[in-house]
Scaffold this motif. Structure first.
Motif, PDB file in Angstrom:
ATOM      1  N   GLY A 110      38.660  -7.389  33.075  1.00  0.00           N
ATOM      2  CA  GLY A 110      38.608  -8.511  32.140  1.00  0.00           C
ATOM      3  C   GLY A 110      37.617  -9.570  32.574  1.00  0.00           C
ATOM      4  N   CYS A 111      37.684 -10.701  31.893  1.00  0.00           N
ATOM      5  CA  CYS A 111      36.770 -11.814  32.169  1.00  0.00           C
ATOM      6  C   CYS A 111      37.357 -12.690  33.277  1.00  0.00           C
ATOM      7  N   TYR A 112      37.052 -12.338  34.516  1.00  0.00           N
ATOM      8  CA  TYR A 112      37.591 -13.054  35.674  1.00  0.00           C
ATOM      9  C   TYR A 112      36.454 -13.417  36.629  1.00  0.00           C
ATOM     10  N   PRO A 113      35.688 -14.462  36.306  1.00  0.00           N
ATOM     11  CA  PRO A 113      34.556 -14.828  37.151  1.00  0.00           C
ATOM     12  C   PRO A 113      34.975 -15.389  38.509  1.00  0.00           C
ATOM     13  N   VAL A 114      34.006 -15.463  39.396  1.00  0.00           N
ATOM     14  CA  VAL A 114      34.142 -16.168  40.671  1.00  0.00           C
ATOM     15  C   VAL A 114      33.766 -17.624  40.430  1.00  0.00           C
ATOM     16  N   TYR A 115      34.552 -18.540  40.972  1.00  0.00           N
ATOM     17  CA  TYR A 115      34.270 -19.960  40.800  1.00  0.00           C
ATOM     18  C   TYR A 115      34.138 -20.666  42.140  1.00  0.00           C
ATOM     19  N   GLY A 116      33.221 -21.607  42.182  1.00  0.00           N
ATOM     20  CA  GLY A 116      33.233 -22.648  43.201  1.00  0.00           C
ATOM     21  C   GLY A 116      33.728 -23.904  42.499  1.00  0.00           C
ATOM     22  N   ASN A 117      33.468 -25.038  43.054  1.00  0.00           N
ATOM     23  CA  ASN A 117      33.742 -26.320  42.384  1.00  0.00           C
ATOM     24  C   ASN A 117      35.165 -26.404  41.838  1.00  0.00           C
ATOM     25  N   THR A 118      36.108 -25.938  42.635  1.00  0.00           N
ATOM     26  CA  THR A 118      37.519 -25.995  42.231  1.00  0.00           C
ATOM     27  C   THR A 118      38.367 -26.450  43.413  1.00  0.00           C
ATOM     28  N   GLU A 119      39.138 -27.474  43.179  1.00  0.00           N
ATOM     29  CA  GLU A 119      40.052 -27.957  44.212  1.00  0.00           C
ATOM     30  C   GLU A 119      41.428 -27.327  43.997  1.00  0.00           C
ATOM     31  N   VAL A 120      42.017 -26.810  45.071  1.00  0.00           N
ATOM     32  CA  VAL A 120      43.312 -26.133  44.980  1.00  0.00           C
ATOM     33  C   VAL A 120      44.323 -26.876  45.845  1.00  0.00           C
ATOM     34  N   THR A 121      45.438 -27.245  45.245  1.00  0.00           N
ATOM     35  CA  THR A 121      46.525 -27.919  45.952  1.00  0.00           C
ATOM     36  C   THR A 121      47.714 -26.969  46.046  1.00  0.00           C
ATOM     37  N   TYR A 122      48.244 -26.822  47.238  1.00  0.00           N
ATOM     38  CA  TYR A 122      49.365 -25.902  47.469  1.00  0.00           C
ATOM     39  C   TYR A 122      50.667 -26.681  47.540  1.00  0.00           C
ATOM     40  N   PHE A 123      51.680 -26.171  46.846  1.00  0.00           N
ATOM     41  CA  PHE A 123      53.011 -26.778  46.859  1.00  0.00           C
ATOM     42  C   PHE A 123      53.987 -25.833  47.546  1.00  0.00           C
ATOM     43  N   PRO A 124      54.560 -26.229  48.675  1.00  0.00           N
ATOM     44  CA  PRO A 124      55.467 -25.339  49.413  1.00  0.00           C
ATOM     45  C   PRO A 124      56.871 -25.255  48.839  1.00  0.00           C
ATOM     46  N   LYS A 149      55.914 -29.115  43.215  1.00  0.00           N
ATOM     47  CA  LYS A 149      55.176 -28.803  41.988  1.00  0.00           C
ATOM     48  C   LYS A 149      55.690 -29.652  40.824  1.00  0.00           C
ATOM     49  N   PHE A 150      57.006 -29.749  40.702  1.00  0.00           N
ATOM     50  CA  PHE A 150      57.611 -30.487  39.596  1.00  0.00           C
ATOM     51  C   PHE A 150      57.148 -31.941  39.571  1.00  0.00           C
ATOM     52  N   ALA A 151      57.128 -32.570  40.726  1.00  0.00           N
ATOM     53  CA  ALA A 151      56.715 -33.977  40.800  1.00  0.00           C
ATOM     54  C   ALA A 151      55.278 -34.155  40.330  1.00  0.00           C
ATOM     55  N   GLU A 152      54.384 -33.278  40.786  1.00  0.00           N
ATOM     56  CA  GLU A 152      52.974 -33.394  40.398  1.00  0.00           C
ATOM     57  C   GLU A 152      52.770 -32.974  38.940  1.00  0.00           C
ATOM     58  N   LEU A 153      53.557 -32.017  38.493  1.00  0.00           N
ATOM     59  CA  LEU A 153      53.462 -31.547  37.117  1.00  0.00           C
ATOM     60  C   LEU A 153      53.716 -32.690  36.140  1.00  0.00           C
ATOM     61  N   LEU A 154      54.724 -33.495  36.406  1.00  0.00           N
ATOM     62  CA  LEU A 154      55.029 -34.626  35.536  1.00  0.00           C
ATOM     63  C   LEU A 154      53.878 -35.622  35.495  1.00  0.00           C
ATOM     64  N   VAL A 155      53.277 -35.865  36.638  1.00  0.00           N
ATOM     65  CA  VAL A 155      52.139 -36.793  36.706  1.00  0.00           C
ATOM     66  C   VAL A 155      50.986 -36.280  35.854  1.00  0.00           C
ATOM     67  N   GLN A 156      50.653 -35.011  36.003  1.00  0.00           N
ATOM     68  CA  GLN A 156      49.511 -34.443  35.284  1.00  0.00           C
ATOM     69  C   GLN A 156      49.778 -34.346  33.782  1.00  0.00           C
ATOM     70  N   LEU A 157      51.003 -34.024  33.392  1.00  0.00           N
ATOM     71  CA  LEU A 157      51.331 -33.951  31.965  1.00  0.00           C
ATOM     72  C   LEU A 157      51.151 -35.302  31.278  1.00  0.00           C
TER      73      LEU A 157
END
Length: 526
Positions: free
Chosen positions: A155-169, A174-182
């Motif tokens: 499928g259409c699955y390119p390689v990307y740079g320019n992406t920040e990834v935040t990990y939630f343990p 995740k829930f706390a940040e999800l509410l902020v982003q929504l």
């Protein structure tokens, strides 16, 4: 529609949760029981009606069994699954033969398969590959670049740079940040989840979705049809529509038995305005944030992507959403600005795994990490029901001197799956694989991390369901800044686990051992 709203828990649309009574009927177990009953009825009818012709009936049954076995041997079915089918056909020729033919006919999802194939084909170039990102990955890691080429086949699955990834343990993080982003959404919000259940988590999210919909934001919710059996009412899409929210149910329940029920949408995707996305193991229900306790402490993980790689999750959502849309719209949503963060390090490859094609992408990506690892591969998974290929990959990595360690649940959500995991322990441990069980409760995380430079976080369990039967998604990460945090979380979780030793195997539960041995033969069907 009566909407109940509470300042702390958000919106609730259901007065009483409806647990669908049809759940068993539409499960694979329901299909097996039904065909078994049909076989008994057919045999009784045949022997009573044609008692004088019993030798001919036996001959017909023998011919059917031989024909099915020849078909099975020459098919492309996984070798482990072939053994299972051979056992079933040997024990119950009519039942086994009919069940195999039934599953191979794929009644109920052939039309969906054709639509999805066309959808994948027409959107293959929807997101052009940035030549610089592909070239940079090739220079940085030819092995990861080769894996990227494999992933792009499906499928259409390119390689990307320019992406920040935040990990939630944890799901709570995740829930706390999800509410902020929504709360920051301005254009659209897409949610695709395997499980949605009313409670604090979904209530708070739904409250924001309803407000955003009233403000003109395009809000779309999609969940798997199994929610109709367990958590939500059949008219829930109509209730959401009353709030201005578009809703679709993937493979909803119908009165007709079909193998389509076997192919579930197990993905967890949330996209906001095309620049922020979430994925991982966390569904929208209170046990995932330890608001309610089902199996001790619920250990889960997720990631948030911000930047260019979010486009792939936008496309993944739209591909399923648009299955039966007459005029699917991709361009508007894929053209929204991604606001790529400055100085984001590493590479991200979001990808999906579709059970209707021949590419078992989820399993192959895991195997690639195992086969190329030099120092370690650390894994968290709720289930361990492996085919021969994956078990061999785990063993071979350990035999090469790679530190292969798995964290599995200490308190299971499914007793049979827990017992089946045990059947792999001795073989893996003989090769040097370290196995741990999470003492405080249930591990639902789906995480691979290796050699301080690569990781996968997504929805793909280490079992037949995820590898062969479910729609799944994940993100392959190479040298992103969050990878040390993923490994640190593994080590922190390890402190709360007990290691599986030969002594614990010897003195383990007899019931668990027997259950595993008895169910091993039909593991690929579960």
């Amino acid at each position: 529609m009566e909407t109940q709203e509470n300042e702390n828990t958000g919106i609730s649309l259901l007065k009483k949760r409806q647990k669908g009574l049809l759940r068993a009927l539409f499960s694979r177990l329901g299909i097996i029981v039904l065909l078994l009953l049909l076989q008994i009825f057919a045999l009784v009818f045949l022997f009573r009606t044609f008692e004088a012709y019993a030798p001919h009936v036996y001959t017909a049954m023998t011919i059917l069994a031989i024909a099915v076995v020849l078909y099975l041997i020459n098919s492309s079915i996984d070798p482990t699954a072939k053994v299972t089918w051979l056992i079933i056909i040997t024990l119950t020729p009519v039942f086994g033969g009919l069940l195999l033919l039934y599953t191979q006919m794929d009644i109920g999802h052939r039309a969906v398969k054709d639509v999805i194939s066309r959808m994948v084909s027409t959107t293959r170039d929807a997101i052009p590959q940035d030549p610089k990102a592909a070239q940079d990955l090739e220079q940085e890691s030819p092995a990861s670049a080769a894996l990227a080429r494999y992933i792009s086949r499906s499928g259409c699955y390119p390689v990307y740079g320019n992406t920040e990834v935040t990990y939630f343990p944890l799901g709570e993080d995740k829930f706390a940040e999800l509410l902020v982003q929504l709360e920051r959404a301005e254009r659209f919000i897409f949610l695709e989840y395997f499980i949605i259940d009313e409670g604090l988590m979904w209530g708070r999210v739904l409250d924001i979705l309803a407000r955003k919909a009233r403000a003109g934001v395009d809000v779309r919710v999609m969940y798997d049809g199994t929610c109709e059996f367990s958590t939500l009412s059949r008219d829930y899409p109509k209730l959401l529509k009353g709030l201005g929210i578009q809703c679709k149910v993937f493979s909803p329940a119908t009165p007709f038995l079909s193998t389509h029920y076997n192919y579930r949408d197990h993905r967890k995707i949330l996209v906001i305005d095309g620049h922020t996305a979430f994925t991982g193991g966390v569904n929208l229900a209170d046990e995932y944030i330890n608001r309610v306790e089902k199996y001790g402490h619920w250990k889960d993980t997720a990631i948030m992507l911000q930047g260019e790689a979010v486009k792939s999750f936008t496309l993944m959502f739209l591909q399923i959403w648009n299955i039966f849309e007459k005029e699917p719209d991709y361009d508007f949503f894929l053209s929204c600005p991604t606001y790529p963060p400055k100085n984001a390090k590493g590479f991200v490859i979001p990808y999906a795994d579709c059970p209707l094609d021949q590419d078992k992408v989820g399993e192959r990506v895991y195997m690639d990490i195992l086969n190329r690892a030099q120092k370690y591969v650390h894994i968290m998974s709720p289930y361990l029901i492996l085919d021969r290929e994956m078990e061999t990959a785990l063993k071979f990595a350990a035999e090469r001197g790679v530190d292969v360690a798995l964290i599995l649940p200490g308190i299971p959500d499914k007793k049979v799956a827990f017992a089946l995991a045990l059947t792999h322990y001795a073989s893996l441990m003989e090769s040097g694989v370290r196995l741990y069980e999470y003492t405080p409760g249930f591990v639902h995380a789906k995480v691979f991390v290796s050699d301080d430079c690569k990781a996968v976080v997504g929805t793909i369990n280490m079992d037949y369901r995820s590898f062969y039967h479910h729609f799944e998604c994940a993100a392959y990460l190479y040298k992103t800044e969050c990878i040390p945090a993923i490994e640190a979380d593994f080590q922190d979780t390890l402190k709360k686990c007990k290691r599986v030793t030969w002594d614990t195997l010897k003195h383990g539960s007899i019931r668990r051992k027997l259950t595993g041995l008895l169910c091993k033969a039909v593991a690929p069907l579960m």
